[in-house]
Design an enzyme around this catalytic site. Structure first.
Site, PDB file in Angstrom:
ATOM      1  N   PHE A   1       5.791  -0.715   6.344  1.00  0.00           N
ATOM      2  CA  PHE A   1       6.410  -0.408   4.644  1.00  0.00           C
ATOM      3  C   PHE A   1       5.088   0.384   4.262  1.00  0.00           C
ATOM      4  CE2 PHE A   1       6.862  -1.872   0.454  1.00  0.00           C
ATOM      5  CZ  PHE A   1       8.296  -1.677   0.203  1.00  0.00           C
ATOM      6  N   ALA A   2       5.490   1.547   3.856  1.00  0.00           N
ATOM      7  CA  ALA A   2       4.367   2.486   3.276  1.00  0.00           C
ATOM      8  C   ALA A   2       4.899   2.880   1.896  1.00  0.00           C
ATOM      9  CB  ALA A   2       4.155   3.648   4.259  1.00  0.00           C
TER      10      ALA A   2
ATOM     11  N   SER B   1      -0.417  -0.967  -8.039  1.00  0.00           N
ATOM     12  CA  SER B   1       0.588  -1.855  -8.802  1.00  0.00           C
ATOM     13  C   SER B   1       1.587  -0.812  -9.384  1.00  0.00           C
ATOM     14  CB  SER B   1      -0.284  -2.770 -10.053  1.00  0.00           C
ATOM     15  OG  SER B   1      -1.104  -3.558  -9.455  1.00  0.00           O
TER      16      SER B   1
ATOM     17  N   ILE C   1      -1.701  -0.035   4.691  1.00  0.00           N
ATOM     18  CA  ILE C   1      -0.750  -0.067   5.311  1.00  0.00           C
ATOM     19  C   ILE C   1      -0.866  -1.240   6.601  1.00  0.00           C
ATOM     20  CG2 ILE C   1       1.462   0.912   6.481  1.00  0.00           C
ATOM     21  CD1 ILE C   1       0.932   1.617   3.273  1.00  0.00           C
TER      22      ILE C   1
ATOM     23  N   GLN D   1     -15.646 -26.806   0.057  1.00  0.00           N
ATOM     24  CA  GLN D   1     -16.353 -27.812  -0.664  1.00  0.00           C
ATOM     25  C   GLN D   1     -16.493 -29.134  -0.094  1.00  0.00           C
ATOM     26  OE1 GLN D   1     -18.280 -26.539  -3.120  1.00  0.00           O
ATOM     27  NE2 GLN D   1     -19.159 -28.522  -3.677  1.00  0.00           N
TER      28      GLN D   1
ATOM     29  N   GLU E   1       1.795  -7.374  -1.375  1.00  0.00           N
ATOM     30  CA  GLU E   1       2.772  -7.472  -1.753  1.00  0.00           C
ATOM     31  C   GLU E   1       2.810  -7.711  -3.350  1.00  0.00           C
ATOM     32  OE1 GLU E   1       6.095  -8.755   0.462  1.00  0.00           O
ATOM     33  OE2 GLU E   1       5.184  -8.316   2.271  1.00  0.00           O
TER      34      GLU E   1
ATOM     35  N   THR F   1      -0.062  -7.772  -6.729  1.00  0.00           N
ATOM     36  CA  THR F   1      -1.102  -8.704  -7.191  1.00  0.00           C
ATOM     37  C   THR F   1      -0.532  -9.772  -7.888  1.00  0.00           C
ATOM     38  OG1 THR F   1      -1.184  -7.622  -9.304  1.00  0.00           O
ATOM     39  CG2 THR F   1      -2.569  -6.828  -7.312  1.00  0.00           C
TER      40      THR F   1
HETATM   41  N1  COS Z   1      15.552  -4.961  -7.875  1.00  0.00           N
HETATM   42  C1  COS Z   1      16.186  -3.779  -8.035  1.00  0.00           C
HETATM   43  N2  COS Z   1      15.774  -2.874  -9.197  1.00  0.00           N
HETATM   44  C2  COS Z   1      14.651  -3.213  -9.988  1.00  0.00           C
HETATM   45  C3  COS Z   1      13.800  -4.336  -9.368  1.00  0.00           C
HETATM   46  C4  COS Z   1      14.425  -5.132  -8.527  1.00  0.00           C
HETATM   47  N3  COS Z   1      13.612  -6.009  -8.229  1.00  0.00           N
HETATM   48  N4  COS Z   1      12.736  -4.053 -10.298  1.00  0.00           N
HETATM   49  C5  COS Z   1      12.970  -3.116 -11.153  1.00  0.00           C
HETATM   50  N5  COS Z   1      14.046  -2.250 -10.629  1.00  0.00           N
HETATM   51  C6  COS Z   1      14.669  -1.007 -11.204  1.00  0.00           C
HETATM   52  C7  COS Z   1      14.766  -1.167 -12.822  1.00  0.00           C
HETATM   53  O1  COS Z   1      16.049  -2.041 -13.250  1.00  0.00           O
HETATM   54  C8  COS Z   1      14.546   0.281 -13.292  1.00  0.00           C
HETATM   55  O2  COS Z   1      15.858   0.819 -13.114  1.00  0.00           O
HETATM   56  P1  COS Z   1      16.434   1.761 -13.870  1.00  0.00           P
HETATM   57  O3  COS Z   1      15.783   3.068 -13.805  1.00  0.00           O
HETATM   58  O4  COS Z   1      17.962   1.888 -13.708  1.00  0.00           O
HETATM   59  O5  COS Z   1      16.203   1.552 -15.347  1.00  0.00           O
HETATM   60  C9  COS Z   1      13.925   0.800 -12.366  1.00  0.00           C
HETATM   61  O6  COS Z   1      13.689  -0.273 -11.133  1.00  0.00           O
HETATM   62  C10 COS Z   1      12.198   1.064 -12.701  1.00  0.00           C
HETATM   63  O7  COS Z   1      11.991  -0.383 -13.124  1.00  0.00           O
HETATM   64  P2  COS Z   1      10.704  -0.962 -13.978  1.00  0.00           P
HETATM   65  O8  COS Z   1      10.921   0.165 -15.294  1.00  0.00           O
HETATM   66  O9  COS Z   1      10.613  -2.127 -14.239  1.00  0.00           O
HETATM   67  O10 COS Z   1       9.335   0.010 -13.335  1.00  0.00           O
HETATM   68  P3  COS Z   1       8.031  -0.008 -13.468  1.00  0.00           P
HETATM   69  O11 COS Z   1       7.416   1.341 -13.131  1.00  0.00           O
HETATM   70  O12 COS Z   1       7.748  -0.935 -14.844  1.00  0.00           O
HETATM   71  O13 COS Z   1       7.502  -1.057 -12.474  1.00  0.00           O
HETATM   72  C11 COS Z   1       6.979  -3.238 -11.292  1.00  0.00           C
HETATM   73  C12 COS Z   1       7.633  -2.199 -12.402  1.00  0.00           C
HETATM   74  C13 COS Z   1       5.025  -2.988 -11.892  1.00  0.00           C
HETATM   75  C14 COS Z   1       7.189  -4.371 -11.225  1.00  0.00           C
HETATM   76  C15 COS Z   1       6.575  -2.527  -9.842  1.00  0.00           C
HETATM   77  O14 COS Z   1       5.966  -1.412 -10.085  1.00  0.00           O
HETATM   78  C16 COS Z   1       5.965  -3.408  -8.952  1.00  0.00           C
HETATM   79  O15 COS Z   1       6.552  -4.124  -8.214  1.00  0.00           O
HETATM   80  N6  COS Z   1       4.618  -3.167  -8.463  1.00  0.00           N
HETATM   81  C17 COS Z   1       3.905  -3.841  -7.684  1.00  0.00           C
HETATM   82  C18 COS Z   1       4.031  -2.980  -6.276  1.00  0.00           C
HETATM   83  C19 COS Z   1       3.900  -3.831  -5.043  1.00  0.00           C
HETATM   84  O16 COS Z   1       4.139  -4.963  -4.866  1.00  0.00           O
HETATM   85  N7  COS Z   1       3.082  -3.123  -4.110  1.00  0.00           N
HETATM   86  C20 COS Z   1       2.847  -3.848  -2.813  1.00  0.00           C
HETATM   87  C21 COS Z   1       3.447  -2.831  -1.895  1.00  0.00           C
HETATM   88  S1  COS Z   1       3.449  -3.705  -0.411  1.00  0.00           S
HETATM   89  S2  COS Z   1       1.609  -4.442   0.261  1.00  0.00           S
END
Ligand code: COS
Length: 392
Positions: free
Chosen positions: A126-127, A135, A160, A346, A373, A375
């Protein structure tokens, strides 16, 4: 074998746990220290899991998987992680790589890609993460430009899991930067496509046998038929994927914690100091009681999350409950793993700090579960955003 009965599990799930526990004890545990010290990806463990159908345990039977529910999948990851976190990650990462295809793939894409993944003939990845988009996954800079019936993909991904080993990967790229998260699309890309290159292989604190790589995409031509869902749906596919895979990381964390507690408890009864068993010291009894309580609370939250997500199914639209429980389980289990493994080190004192005992490895392995997945800071943000205000 210790009593493995857990409230709420079906007989089949109990039996499955016992089977995986035996496999883990007999075949995985003897390899764990070696895998950590060599830092080499354990293909023999992949082969073992392939043989036992663990790489596609929760993938649909019609695509060659085991058809198990998410809770059963979590039990598999938990039991393997109890003895070797790197090995457990092989199962979780395979699930993560397949999930966007399960969620958003059309029938043709599912038929083409899932069977080899589900049977473990191919690893998947998953990239999503990029050097400047961790984040802030919406900050994806990798570009996919449409040219007729294909896309030209250019950019780079970092951290990745299985990068460079996974033959099939789902890559997230922006098809329209002006649209932010709504301009991201998801593509199935194969490792042997011209222009796909493997960059740095990271040297890590823990999960050392797992390969974590940088991937570079230089004008990779991806057939439009390999786009998952519509243009602009990629970010939601990524979020829906993580909703369904974070419990796998929670299960890995839970398993690490349980493994550390089991080692600590054995040590407590064996070790004599001041003329008596360590188990007689109330201060240490209290530590172990806290470890056990935190583990069991984490387990119940994870199992509940797995049931809620399972009931919602793959096809469902975003549900606040699914997203919240997934994040809560990941947050709680990984924080528990960090606390419990630190306490286990510990408890073992000097022996906890040396490599002859597995708890220092478990402590190093636990740390990543608070990071990948999403932080745990991001999990808290996700939990808050998905709370029902004014309801129950
Ligand atoms: N399921 C479905 N849709 C989702 C969702 C979910 N769980 N979470 C968000 N969305 C949708 C929102 O509803 C929004 O939709 P609209 O554009 O129609 O309004 C869109 O996605 C954008 O959501 P949001 O505004 O919440 O995005 P942000 O940029 O604020 O980001 C976070 C939200 C921080 C939660 C997200 O970027 C994230 O999860 N970051 C961590 C990434 C991660 O886990 N990386 C590790 C990779 S794998 S090692």
């Amino acid at each position: 074998m210790a009593n493995l009965t857990h409230v709420g599990l079906t007989d089949e799930q109990q039996l499955f746990r016992e089977t995986v526990r035996r496999l883990a004890e007999d075949k995985v545990k003897p390899r764990a220290q070696e895998i950590d010290e060599s830092g080499e990806f354990p293909w023999d463990i992949v082969e073992l899991f392939r043989e036992y159908g663990l790489l596609g345990v929760a993938m649909p039977e019609e695509y060659g998987g085991g058809g198990a529910d998410l809770l059963t999948f979590c039990i598999a990851v938990e039991e393997i992680a109890r003895v070797c976190a790197t090995s457990a990650l092989i199962i979780a990462a395979q699930h993560l790589g397949a999930m966007p295809i399960l969620i958003a793939g059309n029938t043709d894409q599912k038929r083409r890609y899932l069977p080899a993944i589900a049977r473990g003939e191919r690893l998947s990845a998953f990239a999503l993460t990029e050097p400047e988009a961790g984040s802030d996954a919406g900050g994806t800079k990798t570009r996919a430009i449409r040219e007729g019936d294909h896309y030209r993909l250019t950019g780079s991904k970092v951290f990745i899991t299985n990068g460079g080993l996974a033959k099939t990967m789902v890559v997230f790229a922006s098809t329209d930067p002006s649209q932010g998260t709504r301009g991201i699309s998801a593509f199935i890309v194969e490792l042997d496509q011209p222009g796909v290159m493997v960059g740095r292989i990271e040297k890590k604190m823990g999960i050392k046998g797992s390969q974590t790589a940088q991937l570079l995409f230089d004008n990779v031509l991806v057939d439009a038929s390999n786009r998952l869902g519509d243009e602009g749906e990629g970010f939601k596919i990524a979020m829906r994927t993580l909703d369904r895979t974070r419990p796998g990381i929670a299960a890995q964390a839970l398993g690490i914690a349980q493994g550390a507690l089991d080692v600590a408890l054995d040590y407590l009864y064996q070790r004599q100091q001041f003329g008596t068993s360590l188990s007689q010291f109330e201060g240490l009894q209290f530590m172990v009681a806290d470890m056990q309580t935190q583990i069991e609370a984490s387990r119940q939250l994870l199992y509940r999350a797995a049931e809620i997500i399972e009931t919602a199914g793959f096809e469902s639209h975003a549900s606040k409950e699914v997203t919240r429980y997934s994040a809560m389980a990941k947050l709680m289990c990984s924080d528990t793993a960090m606390r419990v493994t630190t306490d286990a080190v510990q408890l073992l004192g000097g022996y906890g700090y040396i490599r002859d005992y597995p708890v220092e490895r478990m402590m190093r392995d636990a740390k990543i579960t608070q990071i990948y997945e999403g932080t745990n800071q991001i999990q808290r943000l996700v939990i808050f955003r998905n709370m029902e205000h004014g309801g129950f």
